[in-house]
Design a protein around this motif. Structure first.
Motif, short mmCIF file in Angstrom:
data_model
loop_
_atom_site.label_atom_id
_atom_site.label_comp_id
_atom_site.label_asym_id
_atom_site.label_seq_id
_atom_site.Cartn_x
_atom_site.Cartn_y
_atom_site.Cartn_z
N ARG A 117 0.73 -1.26 -0.04
CA ARG A 117 -0.02 -0.05 0.20
C ARG A 117 0.98 1.28 0.14
O ARG A 117 2.02 1.32 0.75
CB ARG A 117 -1.02 -0.06 1.14
N HIS A 152 -7.34 -0.32 -6.04
CA HIS A 152 -7.33 -0.97 -4.77
C HIS A 152 -7.89 -2.27 -5.23
O HIS A 152 -9.36 -2.70 -4.93
CB HIS A 152 -8.12 -0.43 -3.81
N GLY A 281 -15.28 1.22 4.38
CA GLY A 281 -14.41 1.62 5.50
C GLY A 281 -13.10 2.42 4.79
O GLY A 281 -12.49 2.26 3.86
N PRO A 282 -12.78 3.26 6.08
CA PRO A 282 -13.44 3.35 7.26
C PRO A 282 -14.48 4.26 7.02
O PRO A 282 -14.50 5.21 6.14
CB PRO A 282 -12.12 4.24 8.00
N1 CP Z 1 -11.14 -0.49 2.74
C1 CP Z 1 -9.78 -0.29 3.32
O1 CP Z 1 -9.01 -0.26 2.20
O2 CP Z 1 -9.73 -0.11 4.62
P1 CP Z 1 -8.23 0.27 5.22
O3 CP Z 1 -7.76 1.46 4.87
O4 CP Z 1 -8.51 -0.24 6.73
O5 CP Z 1 -7.39 -1.08 4.74
#
Ligand code: CP
Length: 322
Positions: A117, A152, A281-282
């Motif tokens: 990430r 993503h 989320g979040p």
């Molecule tokens: N949906 C998502 O990528 O959440 P995080 O940022 O908690 O990984």
């Protein structure tokens, strides 16, 4: 000769997962079908399967995460991999080491998979390219866990798994994605996944300042009026306001945004009666979504999180076989 997709090997198998854009429909279905076989693993009380035994998975999260990092870790452990969570703030990148030098050092420690990430769009692609340029690294795979506003892909896949679980056939659905489309990698991955899987109507809803150009070319209808856009939809995917990526005043205020684009029970009543409500989320309660909806009977938000484990197991096991 046709150009090979950079994520696929010469046999058309998944070599890295960087984006959903351009993935063949059969491959997306294969990932979802494989995930279905892993959903049952915990139900049947089988704690682990040995598909990644002896492999090392490195979680490299240069941006914060709760769901993605944790579910990748759970998924890798259920596949019997060794998991290393690199602490970015205490790693050598904080002393000025380049990203690719860090990668080379981790490969020298026998890394088999990187889950990355990064705030910069394209960082996982850069790593994958770098790995592929060096001979003897064919066993090393890269998974994009969210890069900037670009993609993503595992969130897109777990969203598709969730929709398929609750709705079945993609080819009869109307799906709305609501909110900050401009800064959202989830929106882009979902749009590519939904159109790849043959969803006939994908709508995006948001204020004009948060709708990027080129959406029509991606095969979606745009709406600035949320009530109009929600009419009759089968699935609504709410997005978080990405304040950390906004420059300048794109919105009047959080209260005004909630009034226009927050999902409330009265706005949800315009959708199909069995419409499901999703959010990656979040969540910002009271900004994108009211609690009565987030915790209500049509919400599948926590199911998304649970399915994320099986989907990430599927992605990693498919990569390890290529
Ligand atoms: N949906 C998502 O990528 O959440 P995080 O940022 O908690 O990984």
């Amino acid at each position: 000769m046709p150009l090979r997709h950079p994520q696929l090997n010469e046999n058309g198998q998944l070599r890295h997962l960087l984006t959903i854009e351009g993935l063949p429909r059969e491959l997306v279905h294969h990932i979802l079908d494989t995930a279905a076989t892993f959903v049952g693993v915990s139900d049947r009380d089988i704690k682990k399967v040995p598909l990644l035994r002896g492999k090392s998975v490195f979680n490299l999260f240069f941006e914060s995460s709760t769901r993605t990092r944790t579910t990748f870790e759970i998924a890798a452990k259920r596949l019997s991999a060794d998991v290393i969570n690199l602490n970015i703030s205490t790693s050598s990148t904080s002393k000025g080491e380049s990203l690719l030098d860090t990668i080379d050092n981790l490969v020298a420690m026998h890394a088999d998979m990187f889950v990355v990430r990064h705030a910069e769009s394209g960082a996982p692609f850069l790593i994958a390219q770098h790995i592929d340029r060096t001979r003897g690294r064919g066993h090393v795979h890269v998974v994009n866990a969210g890069d900037g506003r670009h993609a993503h892909p595992t969130q897109g896949l777990l969203d598709m798994y969730t929709i398929r679980h609750f709705k079945g056939d993609f080819t009869k659905l109307t799906v709305a994605i609501v909110g900050d489309i401009l800064h959202s990698r989830v929106a882009r991955s979902d749009i590519h996944a939904l159109t790849t899987l043959g969803v006939p109507e994908v709508r995006v809803i948001g204020p004009r300042t948060l709708l990027p150009g080129g959406l029509e070319q991606m095969g979606v209808r745009t709406f600035t009026d949320m009530r109009e856009g929600l009419r009759g939809v089968d699935v609504v995917i709410m997005l978080r306001l990405q304040n950390e990526r906004m420059r300048g005043a794109l919105l009047p205020s959080a209260q005004e945004y909630f009034k226009q684009y927050g999902l409330t029970q009265d706005k949800l009543a315009l959708a199909a009666p069995d419409c499901i409500v999703m959010h990656p989320g979040p969540m910002n309660r009271g900004v994108e979504i009211e609690s009565a909806v987030a915790d209500g009977p049509q919400s599948v938000i926590l199911d998304q999180v649970t399915f994320g484990i099986a989907v990430r197991m599927a992605v990693m096991s498919i990569l390890a076989q290529s």
